[in-house]
Motif scaffolding. Sequence first.
Motif, PDB file in Angstrom:
ATOM      1  N   PHE A  41      39.491  49.636  34.392  1.00 55.35           N
ATOM      2  CA  PHE A  41      39.436  49.138  35.777  1.00 55.35           C
ATOM      3  C   PHE A  41      39.417  47.613  35.795  1.00 55.35           C
ATOM      4  O   PHE A  41      39.060  46.972  34.804  1.00 55.35           O
ATOM      5  N   ARG A  42      39.786  47.079  36.912  1.00 56.66           N
ATOM      6  CA  ARG A  42      39.681  45.622  37.114  1.00 56.66           C
ATOM      7  C   ARG A  42      38.223  45.209  37.055  1.00 56.66           C
ATOM      8  O   ARG A  42      37.334  45.971  37.446  1.00 56.66           O
ATOM      9  N   ALA A  43      38.004  43.992  36.630  1.00 55.66           N
ATOM     10  CA  ALA A  43      36.635  43.453  36.658  1.00 55.66           C
ATOM     11  C   ALA A  43      36.389  42.859  38.047  1.00 55.66           C
ATOM     12  O   ALA A  43      37.326  42.533  38.783  1.00 55.66           O
ATOM     13  N   VAL A  44      35.148  42.753  38.378  1.00 51.04           N
ATOM     14  CA  VAL A  44      34.794  42.148  39.668  1.00 51.04           C
ATOM     15  C   VAL A  44      35.217  40.671  39.643  1.00 51.04           C
ATOM     16  O   VAL A  44      35.044  39.995  38.626  1.00 51.04           O
ATOM     17  N   PRO A  45      35.854  40.202  40.712  1.00 48.08           N
ATOM     18  CA  PRO A  45      36.303  38.801  40.719  1.00 48.08           C
ATOM     19  C   PRO A  45      35.153  37.834  40.420  1.00 48.08           C
ATOM     20  O   PRO A  45      34.075  37.965  41.027  1.00 48.08           O
ATOM     21  N   LEU A  70      43.617  48.810  41.352  1.00 46.34           N
ATOM     22  CA  LEU A  70      42.378  49.362  40.814  1.00 46.34           C
ATOM     23  C   LEU A  70      42.192  48.969  39.353  1.00 46.34           C
ATOM     24  O   LEU A  70      41.072  48.711  38.917  1.00 46.34           O
ATOM     25  N   ALA A 125      28.475  33.834  45.131  1.00 42.14           N
ATOM     26  CA  ALA A 125      28.363  34.060  46.583  1.00 42.14           C
ATOM     27  C   ALA A 125      27.424  35.235  46.886  1.00 42.14           C
ATOM     28  O   ALA A 125      26.552  35.143  47.767  1.00 42.14           O
ATOM     29  N   ILE A 126      27.609  36.331  46.145  1.00 44.43           N
ATOM     30  CA  ILE A 126      26.798  37.525  46.409  1.00 44.43           C
ATOM     31  C   ILE A 126      25.339  37.283  46.053  1.00 44.43           C
ATOM     32  O   ILE A 126      24.426  37.631  46.824  1.00 44.43           O
ATOM     33  N   TRP A 167      32.950  36.032  43.083  1.00 40.73           N
ATOM     34  CA  TRP A 167      32.015  36.771  43.934  1.00 40.73           C
ATOM     35  C   TRP A 167      30.571  36.605  43.486  1.00 40.73           C
ATOM     36  O   TRP A 167      29.654  36.711  44.292  1.00 40.73           O
ATOM     37  N   ARG A 168      30.395  36.381  42.182  1.00 42.68           N
ATOM     38  CA  ARG A 168      29.040  36.420  41.624  1.00 42.68           C
ATOM     39  C   ARG A 168      28.093  35.459  42.342  1.00 42.68           C
ATOM     40  O   ARG A 168      27.036  35.847  42.848  1.00 42.68           O
ATOM     41  N   TYR A 182      23.244  42.144  38.069  1.00 42.94           N
ATOM     42  CA  TYR A 182      24.635  41.881  38.460  1.00 42.94           C
ATOM     43  C   TYR A 182      25.517  41.801  37.220  1.00 42.94           C
ATOM     44  O   TYR A 182      26.571  42.438  37.148  1.00 42.94           O
ATOM     45  N   ASP A 208      30.483  45.191  37.398  1.00 43.02           N
ATOM     46  CA  ASP A 208      31.853  45.686  37.177  1.00 43.02           C
ATOM     47  C   ASP A 208      31.973  47.174  37.491  1.00 43.02           C
ATOM     48  O   ASP A 208      32.930  47.609  38.144  1.00 43.02           O
ATOM     49  N   PHE A 246      31.541  47.715  41.204  1.00 45.45           N
ATOM     50  CA  PHE A 246      32.759  47.235  41.862  1.00 45.45           C
ATOM     51  C   PHE A 246      33.873  48.270  41.758  1.00 45.45           C
ATOM     52  O   PHE A 246      34.547  48.592  42.741  1.00 45.45           O
TER      53      PHE A 246
END
Lengths: 181, 169
Positions: free
Chosen positions: A25-29, B91, A35-36, A32-33, B10, B15, B18
């Motif tokens: 899967f894609r990693a979280v952008p 995805l 900001a979130i 975002w870290r 986090y 990941d 997400f």
Amino acid sequence: MNTDTPLPDDSAGDTWERRLAAQPFRAVPPSWRSAILAKAGSGAGVRPQPARDRSVRSGWFERWLREYPVTWGALAALWLVVAGLNSVDRWLNGPPTTSARSISTTQWAEIQNQRKELGELAGIDLRAPLRPAPSTSREETPAVLRPRSHRRLQSLPGLEGWMTWDTEPDGIRGSVDTARV
Amino acid sequence: MPPDELERLYDTHADAVFAFLLTLLRDEADTRDALQEVFLRLARRADALKGVIDERGFLLRAAHNAAVDLIRRREARARTLTAFSSEPVELFAPATDPEESAFRAQLTEALGELPPEQRAVVHLKLWEGLTFDRIAETLEIPLNTAASRYRYGMDKLRTRLRPLYDEIR
């Protein structure tokens, strides 16, 4: 992957499933870290708003009490003195119901005497013991049962003195004063 | 919850959360909102993880709840969510091999054609490696429901992707 539940599809040997599971899967952008986490941190500080409101309200009450300490103190002392006197008086004299009862009896005897004297003056025998007057309250007085027409006749306007009528057990009998007609 | 603990959570689990949210919501903006909501709820409760043994499971469950809340809040959008769930969304990580890239694109589309509840089970089983017991716990559904949703979802994916898979192989 564990196989604690013996279900037919819960096997790990299917190459098709492994093929799918191998797709990454894609990693979280990365942007975002910060900001979130910043938003979560600031949001955590905003939450106790109701508590601050409560402190503001209690501060107002405290200030109100604190502005007039002598007045509030004097009022409290006065209340204590009144309460103390009241309890001492009750302890010395007992409950106040007996004195009220004796006054009433005395007055009743005086009324009886006055009535007897009045009877002697008027030449009427008033020696019979006086009974308390019947209550005139609406609940205790039974309603007089009579025809509605009777009530209407008695209240006819303009006929006072011209007509007379009597209420008898078998009905109403009326008569006309012919001299006035 | 202390900021350093929040950062640790986090960095360890964002990941996975997400990916799960993106599979469910298939919209990057919604996914970001839901992910933010998960960490906001964690930050507000100092003892959020007290007694929690499986952090990942806890966070996936929180993510599922946040996604469901988001769908309910945006009911108008939720109605179109299923209809537009086959809209292109990335995805998977990009692949250098064109055939692999094509397969991932097809898989993304095929997942979008699944009902969201089947998608959630398939994701947790395939990409999180959870057992049906744990899936049932996470999604708050009966065990048999989890198993049947997985079976139906996999059948659809197999029908949809098997020719391409055989061709690639």
